[in-house]
Design a protein around this motif. Structure first.
Motif, short mmCIF file in Angstrom:
data_model
loop_
_atom_site.label_atom_id
_atom_site.label_comp_id
_atom_site.label_asym_id
_atom_site.label_seq_id
_atom_site.Cartn_x
_atom_site.Cartn_y
_atom_site.Cartn_z
N LYS A 138 15.97 -7.45 9.67
CA LYS A 138 16.49 -6.30 8.94
C LYS A 138 15.77 -6.23 7.61
N GLY A 139 15.35 -5.02 7.23
CA GLY A 139 14.61 -4.91 5.99
C GLY A 139 14.36 -3.47 5.61
N ILE A 140 13.16 -3.21 5.14
CA ILE A 140 12.82 -1.87 4.68
C ILE A 140 11.48 -1.42 5.27
N MET A 141 11.27 -0.11 5.24
CA MET A 141 10.02 0.48 5.67
C MET A 141 9.43 1.28 4.52
N VAL A 142 8.13 1.10 4.28
CA VAL A 142 7.41 1.89 3.29
C VAL A 142 6.25 2.57 4.01
N ARG A 143 6.24 3.90 3.99
CA ARG A 143 5.22 4.66 4.71
C ARG A 143 4.43 5.51 3.72
N VAL A 144 3.10 5.32 3.71
CA VAL A 144 2.21 6.09 2.83
C VAL A 144 1.26 6.88 3.70
N ALA A 145 1.40 8.21 3.69
CA ALA A 145 0.61 9.07 4.58
C ALA A 145 -0.29 9.99 3.76
N ASN A 146 -1.47 10.28 4.32
CA ASN A 146 -2.37 11.26 3.70
C ASN A 146 -2.92 12.19 4.77
N ASP A 147 -3.33 13.39 4.34
CA ASP A 147 -3.84 14.37 5.30
C ASP A 147 -5.36 14.52 5.21
#
Length: 211
Positions: A142-151
């Motif tokens: 159990k924890g966290i999600m960090v999502r970094v998206a670029n186009d």
């Protein structure tokens, strides 16, 4: 790389301070710049003593707060291009145990990778959320999600195959260790990293356990 990228942000924000007139914003920028300079000094002292950075785990770390500070410090870099950054941070995100300096460095490296991929105009979106996942050993976490998206444009296959290889770079003046730093952070904290390739979007997704 661990020093060059944050120093680039610092220099960018010094440029913003030269034109800022709001006393409250000036004080906010000055506080963040001081924190980053203190962290860089600490990093240099650690490297001189041990030859390489060591983990400095802290409890109850607010990941959203770190991301917000990196976002503020990145405005100078983003402002020199036409790049818009959007934050979608979960209000109920739990605090975790992590090396704050290395996490901040990882976010900076991913963010700058996105800026370089986009070129002159585009969008970057940073999202956080609670997450349940299996770590690299197959254990439920159990924890966290960090999502970094670029186009930005899609990555060539050759780049995908060597994305996390230390010293591999397609940039003339690059060192090629930026994303390997991110991989090391995830491994050190028993998390995992995924890359999502969609039409007109590339996303780095970090999964980190609570403790």
């Amino acid at each position: 790389h661990e020093i060059r990228n944050p120093m680039g942000f610092v220099l960018g924000d010094v440029e913003l301070l030269e034109t800022e007139r709001d006393p409250a914003k000036i004080q906010e920028f000055m506080t963040m710049l001081k924190e980053d300079l203190v962290r860089l000094l600490d990093l240099l002292e650690t490297m001189l003593e041990y030859g390489k950075p060591v983990n400095k785990i802290e409890d109850n770390v607010d990941i959203n707060e770190i991301i917000q500070k990196v976002y503020m410090l990145s405005k100078g870099d983003l402002g020199r291009k036409t790049i818009r950054a959007q934050l979608n941070l979960a209000e109920d995100l739990p605090k975790i145990s992590i090396d704050k300096g290395k996490f901040r460095q990882s976010v900076i490296n991913i963010l700058l990778n996105g800026v370089q991929s986009i070129g002159e105009k585009g969008n970057i979106k940073i999202t956080t959320a609670k997450a349940e996942f299996k770590d690299t050993e197959g254990k439920a976490q159990k924890g966290i999600m960090v999502r970094v998206a670029n186009d930005g444009p899609a990555m060539p296959k050759e780049v995908k195959d060597h994305l996390f290889d230390a010293y591999y770079t397609t940039k003339e003046k690059g060192s090629g260790i930026g994303l390997s730093v991110v991989l090391n952070l995830v491994k050190d904290h028993h998390g995992k990293i995924e890359i999502e390739y969609k039409e007109n979007e590339t996303a780095f997704v970090l999964y980190l356990p609570l403790g």
